[in-house]
Design a protein around this motif. Structure first.
Motif, short mmCIF file in Angstrom:
data_model
loop_
_atom_site.label_atom_id
_atom_site.label_comp_id
_atom_site.label_asym_id
_atom_site.label_seq_id
_atom_site.Cartn_x
_atom_site.Cartn_y
_atom_site.Cartn_z
N UNK A 211 10.15 -30.64 -3.99
CA UNK A 211 10.32 -29.38 -3.26
C UNK A 211 11.75 -29.23 -2.77
N UNK A 212 12.29 -30.32 -2.23
CA UNK A 212 13.62 -30.26 -1.66
C UNK A 212 14.68 -30.14 -2.75
N UNK A 213 14.30 -30.57 -3.96
CA UNK A 213 15.22 -30.47 -5.09
C UNK A 213 15.18 -29.08 -5.72
N UNK A 214 14.15 -28.32 -5.37
CA UNK A 214 14.04 -26.99 -5.92
C UNK A 214 13.52 -26.98 -7.34
N UNK B 14 17.76 -23.24 -2.43
CA UNK B 14 16.99 -23.40 -3.66
C UNK B 14 16.56 -22.08 -4.27
N UNK B 15 16.28 -21.11 -3.42
CA UNK B 15 15.76 -19.85 -3.93
C UNK B 15 16.86 -18.79 -4.00
N UNK B 16 18.11 -19.22 -4.05
CA UNK B 16 19.21 -18.26 -4.10
C UNK B 16 19.19 -17.49 -5.42
N UNK B 17 18.90 -18.17 -6.51
CA UNK B 17 18.82 -17.48 -7.80
C UNK B 17 17.67 -16.49 -7.82
N UNK B 18 16.57 -16.87 -7.20
CA UNK B 18 15.40 -15.98 -7.15
C UNK B 18 15.68 -14.74 -6.32
N UNK B 52 16.47 -25.94 1.38
CA UNK B 52 16.62 -27.00 2.38
C UNK B 52 18.12 -27.15 2.65
N UNK B 53 18.72 -26.14 3.31
CA UNK B 53 20.17 -26.19 3.50
C UNK B 53 20.54 -27.47 4.24
N UNK B 54 21.55 -28.12 3.73
CA UNK B 54 22.01 -29.40 4.29
C UNK B 54 20.86 -30.40 4.42
#
Lengths: 919, 227
Positions: A211-214, B14-18, B52-54
């Motif tokens: 999850x944290x890896x996306x 993580x969801x920046x592309x989305x 999960x920024x940083x």
């Protein structure tokens, strides 16, 4: 008794610092310390150097404790023409461990190459970090499954987490962006106290890291069996996508090129992970091996991924290798050996978490989130800059050196504060390791085991007993709904997940412009493999292949994770050899190559080995993911009509090794179901053709739990009921039970929209696939009805199916958490630990003695009389059909349809379903 | 002219592309913003994406809040720039004090991913003006620390001022107080939402198309807003 080299030596011996052939790279962040190798300093360091090793040939070394045999140690001395230094000994012990060298499996694994069907799609195959398969002119995919079994038992969360991390780096090292993960997991008995320790930790670890890896988690398995009690299996698969021209190599070519270590600092975690932990059986001291388990940091890995992809796209890298098992040792030796070059490494430049680490610890550390790059000197600055942008540490630690003048491969020279601690031919660690043709013997109990057939067990023989069996089976841990597990995984991230668990396969879109995508499934059945490892493995292959095929995808490549007991047990070795032979033969028959895989031995505690558990992953291609076929029955909101349900393939009396035999009778014996891969191939081709032209509303593989399980899953997926008629030849006594619970291979349950049935059955005929109309979907009924047997409401089915895991593992209630004001949090956590579904209902039902009555083959089944012309394929069709009605499905009006009516003598183009012979 | 919507990438987003895809599907131009670049490059609105920024180290959003780009966003938000924080972005908005309260560990202590029904309660915000009051939408939720908490006075104020933008319906997935899934600031230009509308914008990959409304809302808002 062997001892470690004594740090206090009686005769200090001065020796010159290893003279690097060339000065270190100019841009190296840390210069070689200009220390003079005074004798006193040498001994204060306590480092075992090459000159010292040459001078003390008789010194005893702890090779046995490191897992090396006498003859292996002798071989090292022979290769080096002296005793190894402490660092060299550590390197050989891990590189020649079972985990790294495949010394017991190599002689068998060759078959994957030798028997591989020709494939022009394969860009990289066995021996690379992962196989790479071309799927379009521009794109390729890479996928591989690996085990992290031993660490996950010792420390479930970190073991599982770093299992995900490790396979992701393998995929990254090929030049691919990782785009999805899957996790086949196996645990001991569901109600065993230790399973309550291991399973939640493993699931949280898989989720926590992925999850944290996306990375979306799109499927896998959760299997319970007492044979995995002390040896849970945590396998992890990763899928990556790359432009064809971005494929990366691991070769450290180009003398003068800089060797860069990138990523996390090196610590003392994971030392001996591959040798001490993964290449030995568990015993009583196993809990003391927790320091051998690595500790993961997914945040660093995420940065590593982004930084590496940027490096690839800027063409800044000559070669790249991930650091996983065997850490720096493996990365240095493999990159050099594969190029035939040498390497000069300044070990003190490696950034350390703990400054007191010694050279052999640095070389053996399995600290996670690290990659080794080979970079042209003029590009070093750009590489370091990219790494800095992403906040990733990158350090030049060495350089590539030339092969010798007479054409021999170069040597690997490693110094530690100017002292030469390693001087070896890299190939000797990678390629010259021992290879064993270990003794093999069919387990003595196998004949008796195979003779004890489950077909002779008492079976339910009346409708009430059958109804009870259905409810009990779908609530049994292996067949129960796995939402408790899969809800802890992110399946949406990256926005390309088209299908994910509980579907038969995960489907990922890899090209948004064209809709190109891939389907992936991993399957294994340890019980079948225990009964017959050759056919059990082929069954695993067939199931994964079929699971890919039901989505409409064309299967093109195979990966595998072979989980077995100790190779030193001839019985286990025989099982392994049979499994490999079965998989290699099976892939040849299906015409799809094995592209890579992993072997995990020593999955045993004491003398008790796990069931042989080959886990097979199959990858397929979908030209347009909009054509994918889901597993659930779909209400047809446009027509409000019923879909017709066809069972493809043949059902025989095959109950040995079945989930029913295990759940009901705790029985394992007989021979597993017959597998016919030619039939599987025909079936796959049929499904792909039918999906393309829109004949299928849904398609669901039949495997564990048989037709009953598939029906229930397809009904519950979108809340659409069904009415089923038991075919005539399955009427009477316990035959309806056989129809519902036999685990015959090569079968699929499909729903076909009205108007398509005639064309669909004609297509079945063309492909030579037996079919039978067994019922209709019934969105209005809200129940699964098997005519003349039982009717079970969907709510009752759902309650039975979904209650088991929450009641076993608690914590996450499936549908509600009570909100709370601040401070009342604890009270609000829903607790379903008193759920009555925890225990399967004791079996107390009328049963019938097994029958050996010959079963008569039926007249050919035919579609209903009224059939419309097949609908032509058109562009608009897939989108409409392809949208599962997840949101508050409206109930279509009931339609008049009667199951099994109107079996006119329609044109029967397919071979009739054969009689349900006992096998 | 096409609206330009910035999507910030922090390390660990993580969801920046989305989010960028959702912006594009809604008809706007996504503009990638970098955490270390203290410039908004003239965007008309900003999305802080999930992830999960940083590494979520220290506390979710606690480090991201100090990123150079955030300083500009906080200033611009005060001037009315529409800002949507999704999941981790919501956490960052709370840490940056653009929104009250905090997101804490899910009560059941597990990460949870499911398709969740929400009721849209405030339709006057820059990000929800295309919904009907009381409209129920289906949006994926996926978080480990999505339990919204605030003191009673804050909660009461949020309710009284109509700043609860969306609530969980049919089960609260993380234990959030008063089933709160999304809130807004008094001006209605800053919205934080725990579920992921950017995962419900395509029939192929999402459970619905309901998420699109958040992105079309901001376009409608921008058209109506003074230039």
């Amino acid at each position: 008794m062997t001892t470690h080299p004594d740090p206090v030596r009686e005769t200090p011996e001065a020796y010159p610092a290893a003279a690097p052939t060339q000065p270190g790279p100019a841009a190296a962040p840390s210069a070689v310390p200009a220390r003079h190798a005074s004798a006193a300093a040498d001994w204060a360091d306590g480092v075992d150097t090459v000159p010292r090793a040459e001078g003390t040939p008789e010194e005893l070394q702890p090779y046995a404790e490191l897992g090396l045999r006498d003859d292996e140690y002798d071989r090292i001395r022979h290769l080096l023409d002296r005793r190894p230094t402490q660092s060299e000994l550590a390197m050989y012990s891990i590189m020649w461990s079972e985990h790294c060298s495949y010394k017991s499996s190599k002689v068998h694994l060759r078959q994957f190459g030798e028997k591989a069907p020709p494939s022009d799609r394969l860009l990289a195959g066995i021996g690379e970090n992962a196989g790479v398969v071309q799927v379009s002119d521009e794109l390729a995919v890479t996928f591989k499954v690996e085990s992290h079994n031993h660490p996950s038992f010792v420390e479930p969360y970190q073991g599982a987490a770093t299992g995900v991390g490790g396979i992701v780096r393998d995929i990254l090292a090929m030049g691919a962006r990782p785009v999805a993960v899957m996790d086949p997991l196996r645990f001991g008995a569901a109600d065993h106290p230790d399973t309550a320790r291991v399973l939640p930790g493993v699931v949280a670890g898989v989720g926590g890291y992925g999850n944290c890896l996306g990375l979306p988690n799109i499927g896998g398995e959760v299997v319970f069996d007492p044979c995995y009690q002390g040896n849970p299996l945590v396998n992890a698969l990763c899928l990556g996508v790359l432009p064809v021209n971005r494929l990366q190599k691991k070769e450290a070519t180009g003398p003068g090129n800089v060797v860069v270590l990138m990523g996390a600092k090196t610590g003392r975690d994971g030392i001996g992970g591959v040798s001490v932990l993964a290449s030995a059986t568990f015993d009583e001291g196993s809990e003391q091996r927790r320091p051998s388990v690595q500790v993961g940091d997914p945040f660093i890995e995420k940065l590593l991924i982004e930084a590496c992809l940027e490096l690839y796209d800027a063409e800044l890298v000559v070669g790249i290798q991930d650091l996983g098992g065997a850490g720096l040792t493996c990365a240095l030796t493999e990159t050099a050996a594969s190029a035939g070059t040498g390497m000069r490494v300044w070990l003190e430049r490696v950034p350390l978490r703990e400054p007191s680490m010694e050279p052999h610890e640095i070389l053996a550390s399995e600290s996670q989130e690290r990659m080794l790059l080979v970079v042209a000197p003029e590009k070093l600055e750009a590489v370091l800059k990219t790494c800095e942008k992403w906040g990733v540490l990158a350090t030049a630690i060495g350089e590539v050196t030339a092969p010798t003048e007479d054409g021999q491969p170069g040597r690997l020279l490693i110094t530690w504060r100017d002292q030469l601690v390693v001087d070896v031919p890299p190939g000797s660690l990678v390629d010259d390791g021992p290879v064993y043709a270990r003794p093999m013997r069919e387990p003595a109990d196998l004949i008796l085991l195979q003779a004890d057939r489950a077909e002779t067990l008492p079976r339910p023989a009346d409708p009430d007993a059958l109804r009870e069996t259905v409810l009990r089976m779908i609530a049994s841990p292996n067949l129960a709904d796995k939402t408790w597990v899969t809800e802890q995984y992110d399946r949406y991230v990256l926005g390309n997940t088209v299908l994910a668990q509980p579907e038969d396969s995960g489907v990922i879109r890899i090209d948004e412009r064209t809709g190109l995508g891939v389907a992936l499934s991993v399957d294994g059945n340890g019980r079948y493999a225990r009964l017959d490892p050759y056919h059990g493995t082929r069954l695993a292959l067939a199931e994964a292949y079929r699971n890919v095929a039901v989505t409409g995808a064309l299967p093109i490549a195979v990966t595998n994770c072979l989980n077995f007991g100790s190779p030193e047990d001839p019985g286990v070795m025989w099982q392994f050899a049979e499994a490999v032979r079965g998989l290699a033969d099976g892939c040849a028959e299906l015409g799809i190559p094995v592209t890579g895989g992993n072997v995990s031995f020593y999955n045993q505690t004491g003398a008790a080995a796990i069931h042989p558990t080959p886990v097979v992953g199959v990858l397929g291609v979908l030209d347009n993911v909009a054509d994918r076929v889901p597993m659930g029955f779909v209400p047809q909101p446009s027509s409000g009509d019923h879909d017709q349900l066809f069972l493809l393939g043949e059902t025989h009396v095959e109950l040995s090794g079945s989930e029913w035999a295990w759940v009901t009778h705790q029985h394992l014996g007989g021979v597993p179901p017959h597998v016919d891969l030619a039939r599987e191939k025909q079936l796959a081709e049929l499904l792909a053709a039918a999906a393309r032209v829109g004949h299928l509303s849904s398609a669901h593989d039949l495997s564990d739990g048989g037709l009953a399980q598939s029906l229930v899953e397809s009904c519950l997926r979108y809340g659409v009921g069904a009415r089923i008629a038991v075919p005539e030849r399955f009427e009477g006594n316990s035959m309806p039970f056989v129809f519902l619970f036999s685990e015959s291979a090569g079968r699929v349950l499909v729903s076909v929209p009205r108007g398509h049935e005639k064309a669909f059955t004609a297509l079945c005929g063309e492909h030579g696939v037996p079919w039978e109309l067994i019922g209709v979907t019934d969105p209005a009924a809200g129940a699964l009805e098997v005519r003349g047997q039982f009717r079970i409401g969907l709510d009752e089915l759902r309650e039975a199916h979904t209650g088991t895991l929450p009641s076993l593992f608690g914590g996450v209630a499936p549908f509600e958490v009570t909100p709370a004001e601040a401070g009342a949090a604890d009270e609000a956590v829903a607790d379903r630990s008193d759920d009555p579904h925890a225990e399967p209902v004791a079996q107390d039902v009328p049963v019938e003695a097994p029958t050996s009555d010959p079963v008569v083959a039926p007249e050919s089944a035919a579609p209903e009389t009224e059939v419309a012309e097949p609908v032509e394929a058109d562009d608009e069709r897939p989108t409409e059909r392809a949208t599962p009605p997840l949101r508050r499905p409206t109930t279509p009006p009931p339609a008049e349809a009667e199951v099994g009516e109107g079996r006119a003598d329609g044109a029967q183009t397919a071979p009739p379903a054969a009689s349900p012979d006992e096998r | 002219m096409t609206a330009r919507v910035g999507v910030v990438t922090f390390p660990g987003s993580l969801d920046d592309g989305d989010a960028a895809r959702a912006v594009r599907i809604a008809g706007a131009e996504p503009v990638r913003l970098w955490h270390g670049d203290p410039e908004l490059h003239g965007v008309d609105a900003v999305v802080l994406p999930g992830g999960f920024s940083y590494g979520d180290y220290l506390r979710c959003g606690a480090i991201a809040r100090f990123a150079p780009v955030m300083e500009k966003i906080v200033d611009a938000a005060a001037g009315g720039l529409p800002v949507l924080g999704i999941c981790n972005g919501f956490q960052i908005l709370c840490e940056a004090h653009l929104l009250p309260g905090a997101l804490t560990r899910n009560q059941h202590l597990h990460f949870r991913n499911r398709d969740q029904i929400l009721r849209i309660e405030a339709t006057g915000t820059a990000w929800t003006n295309t919904f009907q009051p009381g409209q129920e939408v289906l949006i994926p939720v996926k978080n480990g620390e999505g339990c919204y908490v605030a003191d009673t006075a804050t909660l009461d104020a949020l309710e009284a001022e109509g700043r609860v933008v969306a609530r969980y319906v049919g089960g609260n997935p993380n234990g959030s107080q008063r089933d709160i899934a999304a809130i807004t600031n008094p001006a209605g230009n800053v919205v934080g939402i725990m579920p992921h509308p950017e995962h419900a914008v395509e029939a192929l990959t999402g459970p619905s198309l309901d998420g699109l409304g958040f992105f079309t809302s901001v376009l409608k808002h921008l058209v109506g807003a003074p230039a």
